[in-house]
Structure formats: C-alpha cells, structure tokens
Write a protein that holds these residues in place. Structure first.
Motif, PDB file in Angstrom:
ATOM      1  N   LEU A 196      25.997 -15.430 -13.352  1.00 23.46           N
ATOM      2  CA  LEU A 196      25.282 -14.695 -12.320  1.00 23.46           C
ATOM      3  C   LEU A 196      23.809 -14.558 -12.690  1.00 23.46           C
ATOM      4  N   THR A 197      22.949 -14.608 -11.680  1.00 22.42           N
ATOM      5  CA  THR A 197      21.511 -14.478 -11.889  1.00 22.42           C
ATOM      6  C   THR A 197      21.146 -13.008 -12.029  1.00 22.42           C
ATOM      7  N   ARG A 198      20.391 -12.685 -13.069  1.00 23.44           N
ATOM      8  CA  ARG A 198      20.009 -11.304 -13.329  1.00 23.44           C
ATOM      9  C   ARG A 198      18.609 -10.979 -12.832  1.00 23.44           C
ATOM     10  N   VAL A 199      17.668 -11.903 -12.963  1.00 27.12           N
ATOM     11  CA  VAL A 199      16.297 -11.685 -12.530  1.00 27.12           C
ATOM     12  C   VAL A 199      15.772 -12.948 -11.885  1.00 27.12           C
ATOM     13  N   VAL A 200      14.782 -12.771 -11.020  1.00 27.47           N
ATOM     14  CA  VAL A 200      14.027 -13.891 -10.472  1.00 27.47           C
ATOM     15  C   VAL A 200      12.558 -13.619 -10.769  1.00 27.47           C
ATOM     16  N   SER A 201      11.786 -14.674 -10.853  1.00 28.42           N
ATOM     17  CA  SER A 201      10.392 -14.563 -11.257  1.00 28.42           C
ATOM     18  C   SER A 201       9.471 -14.922 -10.097  1.00 28.42           C
ATOM     19  N   LEU A 202       8.474 -14.070  -9.893  1.00 27.80           N
ATOM     20  CA  LEU A 202       7.451 -14.308  -8.878  1.00 27.80           C
ATOM     21  C   LEU A 202       6.121 -14.495  -9.588  1.00 27.80           C
ATOM     22  N   ASN A 203       5.557 -15.693  -9.467  1.00 30.14           N
ATOM     23  CA  ASN A 203       4.311 -16.041 -10.146  1.00 30.14           C
ATOM     24  C   ASN A 203       3.163 -16.009  -9.137  1.00 30.14           C
ATOM     25  N   VAL A 204       2.260 -15.075  -9.311  1.00 31.45           N
ATOM     26  CA  VAL A 204       1.097 -14.932  -8.443  1.00 31.45           C
ATOM     27  C   VAL A 204      -0.124 -15.373  -9.240  1.00 31.45           C
ATOM     28  N   GLU A 205      -0.836 -16.353  -8.744  1.00 32.86           N
ATOM     29  CA  GLU A 205      -2.016 -16.854  -9.457  1.00 32.86           C
ATOM     30  C   GLU A 205      -3.076 -15.766  -9.565  1.00 32.86           C
ATOM     31  N   GLY A 206      -3.547 -15.601 -10.756  1.00 32.52           N
ATOM     32  CA  GLY A 206      -4.539 -14.577 -11.024  1.00 32.52           C
ATOM     33  C   GLY A 206      -3.937 -13.219 -11.362  1.00 32.52           C
ATOM     34  N   GLU A 207      -2.653 -13.026 -11.121  1.00 29.38           N
ATOM     35  CA  GLU A 207      -2.000 -11.757 -11.417  1.00 29.38           C
ATOM     36  C   GLU A 207      -0.902 -11.879 -12.460  1.00 29.38           C
ATOM     37  N   GLY A 208      -0.429 -13.090 -12.646  1.00 21.80           N
ATOM     38  CA  GLY A 208       0.625 -13.297 -13.628  1.00 21.80           C
ATOM     39  C   GLY A 208       2.015 -13.262 -12.990  1.00 21.80           C
ATOM     40  N   LYS A 209       3.030 -13.246 -13.847  1.00 23.89           N
ATOM     41  CA  LYS A 209       4.421 -13.286 -13.397  1.00 23.89           C
ATOM     42  C   LYS A 209       4.977 -11.870 -13.247  1.00 23.89           C
ATOM     43  N   LYS A 210       5.813 -11.743 -12.273  1.00 21.88           N
ATOM     44  CA  LYS A 210       6.519 -10.487 -12.042  1.00 21.88           C
ATOM     45  C   LYS A 210       8.020 -10.771 -12.086  1.00 21.88           C
ATOM     46  N   ARG A 211       8.715 -10.040 -12.951  1.00 17.80           N
ATOM     47  CA  ARG A 211      10.169 -10.175 -13.055  1.00 17.80           C
ATOM     48  C   ARG A 211      10.817  -9.182 -12.084  1.00 17.80           C
ATOM     49  N   LEU A 212      11.631  -9.709 -11.206  1.00 22.69           N
ATOM     50  CA  LEU A 212      12.290  -8.901 -10.187  1.00 22.69           C
ATOM     51  C   LEU A 212      13.786  -8.878 -10.457  1.00 22.69           C
TER      52      LEU A 212
END
Length: 393
Positions: A196-212
């Motif tokens: 099962l997937t626990r987290v997904v990653s959102l990569n915003v340029e200039g802001e870095g990665k956000k773990r959701l």
C-alpha cells in the motif's frame, strides 16, 4: 471447501488447459464424440440478455474457508432487492448471478467488500470466458490525500497524484468531511500484489518537495511489515519483527470525526391566552427533593384533621354567643335580630353522635317487597268486594 493461492492469476489456470491439449493430441476420438451440440444465434442473444447482470469473484487469501459461509455473509452485507444466485466455478472462484442493474452496480462498483478481513475481489463477467483465465488484479478502495495546498488543489494535479496510488476511477475535490483532516477523496484500484502507498510527493519548482500522507477509509487487513493485504505481520516470515521493522500500521487508516453531542431543545412557553407566543416543547415535571417539598417539617406531618364523631369544643366569648354562631351571622341586619332568629337551634347535648344513615336495601329485595304489597292490596280489595256483594244479597 474453497481455498486460494493468492490473487488467482492465470498461470495456474493455464496448466490444466495445457494438460488437456496435450492429452487430446494422443486420443483418437469417435464420431459420436465429435457430434456437436448447436446453439442458434437467437438463443445466444436470449441467454446473454438473461445473464447480463453477472459477476465473478475471488477471495484474496491462502486459507481454507466454506463457500456457503461466504455466500451467506455476502448476501447479508449486500442486502440486494432480489436474492442472487451464487455458485462455485472452481477453486476460490465464485459466480454471482444478479437480477437487475441496481444490484449489479452495488456488487461490482461499490465496496470494497471483505470476508473475515480478507479482500473479496469482484468484477464484471460475461459468462463466456473460462473463469480460470480471469486475472484479479486488485480491488477498488477509497483513499484520501491529505495536506494539498489550496493553490495546487486542481483536478489534473490530484489525478496525477492519484496515479501513484493506483488506477483512479473517481475524484472528489470537495468531499463531505466525515473523517478528520483536510483531504481530497479518490477511488482507486489498488493492486493486491504491491504494498500500500503511504505518501505521495508533490514537487513544486522553487519551493521544493512536499510529502503528502495517504490514508484509506476501508481496506482489508494488511501486513505491518511488508504492506501486502491478505495476512498480518505475525504471519509474515517467522512473525518476529521489531517496532522499527513495522513500516506500515494504523496511521494509514482514516479516522472518523467524532459526532457532537445532541443539543437539548430549549423550552419555549406555549402559546395561550396569556402573554408570550410560540410553541413549546413538552417537558417532564422536575423531581423535587424532600427539602424542596418541605417534607422535613414536623408541623406539616402532624395529623390536624378531625373526625365528625369527635366533640368539637365551642369557643365561648364575653357576650355568651358561641364562635360557631358568630361565624353564621354574616348579614348585619339579621345580626341585630338576635341569635335565635338567625341561627338554627343547637341541641344542648352537642357532643352526641349524629344519627346513623339508613340501612342499605338491595334493589331486588325492594322489588320483591313492592310485589308482595301489591298482591296483599289486591287480596284485600277482593275480600271487601265479596263482603259488599254478600250484604247486598
């Protein structure tokens, strides 16, 4: 008994098929064995129409279980408008014949369904394909992606994140928050052969990665060590793991919001002839304590009543008129006439008991007495008439 070796892949289904083909190559078939049973095209259409609401299922477990127990459990959980026809179609393969579109949608497209904590994977079935060749890839579940910034809460971004979890089927951008947190809700097809997937990653340029974080509303029980569904961590390997090795757990499950306590209705005075308006809520009378009811006062508990047969002393005043007579002299004019004209005479022996009430006579006895008196009167009248006639002669 029914059992399963996992997800029911097509590898095990191909082995009997290959064995039959190899056997037919060495058999010399007779003419009667080659005689065909023909089904007309019109009959095929009728059969397809009668069996179009059909589904096939598989239980994701390696343990043995009773097919009758599975059928009884699923019928109770589904609660369909008409009872489905269930039968076994092989080892851990089950065919469900439904009778209407609503029942078919509920069984195939809702869920996820579980039996004893194991995943019940169900999909559409046309009735033609060999059930052993059907591959059950996974089951649809409701998942939540928490903490997406409002600026990036867009459909195409959420859909891209959902693909990291599984095959997305439905996305709810503004769901009703029955669970805790700020999230978007997605329905995805998760594979039973992958963790099962626990987290997904959102990569915003200039802001870095956000773990959701990803949370699941309802999934079959899974292993806290490997993340696969169908067994727990004590059944995985030798079952001995440290807390550090348990990388999956209850933190992946969505938590329902606590329902607030019901508010008591505020009482409003009902509309009546007096002041105020509106309708009130009927309320039960409030119980009072013994102190509020003044039950502890000894004076109130004393017996102050008097019986009619008791002698009531008359209060004597200076003018010789009793207090009881004064109480009856309410008229000023009548009071000048004297006590003898205004009040009834009081016997000297005022302490005597009143006469007893008349004795009770049964109505039937009174009726008999009246009849007896009437009969005696008739006899007396007859005797008098007879005496008068005798004198006249």
């Amino acid at each position: 008994m029914a059992s399963s070796s996992g997800a029911g892949g097509s590898s095990t289904a191909q082995e009997p098929e290959l064995a039959i083909d190899a056997l037919l190559q060495h058999l010399d078939l007779r003419e009667d064995e080659l005689d065909d049973a023909v089904i007309a095209a019109e009959e095929v259409k009728e059969y397809q129409k009668a069996t179009r609401w059909m589904a096939i299922g598989n239980v994701h477990t390696s343990r043995n279980f009773s097919a009758e127990a599975l059928f009884g459990k699923m019928k109770a959980v589904w609660n369909l408008s008409r009872e489905p026809i269930c039968r076994e179609a092989g080892e851990n393969l089950f065919v469900f014949q439904l009778h209407c579109l609503g029942d078919w949608k509920k069984v195939v497209h809702q869920g996820p369904w579980t039996f004893r904590g194991w995943a019940v994977m169900i999909q559409d079935y046309d009735g033609k394909e060999d059930p052993r060749k059907i591959s059950f890839d996974g089951l649809y579940v409701w998942a939540q992606i928490h903490g997406i910034p409002e600026l990036y809460r867009k459909v195409h971004i959420v859909d891209d994140l959902a693909r990291r979890i599984g095959k997305a089927r439905e996305v709810q951008m503004a769901p009703k928050l029955y669970y805790e947190g700020n999230y978007v809700r997605i329905r995805v097809l998760v594979s039973v052969d992958s963790p099962l997937t626990r987290v997904v990653s959102l990569n915003v340029e200039g802001e870095g990665k956000k773990r959701l974080f990803v949370k699941y509303e309802k999934v079959p029980y899974f292993c806290k060590h490997c993340g696969l569904m169908g067994h727990n961590h004590e059944e995985c390997g030798d079952g001995v793991w440290t807390a550090r090795q348990l990388q999956f757990g209850d933190f992946m499950m969505a938590v329902r919001r606590a329902t607030p306590p019901p508010m008591e209705p505020r009482y409003v005075s009902p509309r009546g002839r007096g002041r105020g308006s509106g309708r009130g809520f009927p309320t039960a009378p409030r119980k009072r304590s013994s102190q509020e009811a003044s039950l502890d006062d000894e004076d109130d508990l004393n017996d102050s009543a008097s019986s009619p047969v008791k002698t009531v002393p008359m209060e004597t005043v200076d003018d010789g008129v009793s207090g009881a007579r004064k109480a009856l002299n309410l008229d000023d004019k009548n009071s000048e006439k004297g006590p003898a004209e205004n009040t009834p005479a009081i016997p000297e022996n005022s302490g005597a008991a009143p006469p007893p009430p008349p004795s009770y006579t049964d109505p039937r006895d009174r009726s008999k007495l009246r009849k007896t008196n009437a009969t005696n009167n008739d006899l007396a009248t007859s005797a008098a008439s007879f005496e008068e006639d005798r004198r006249a002669q």
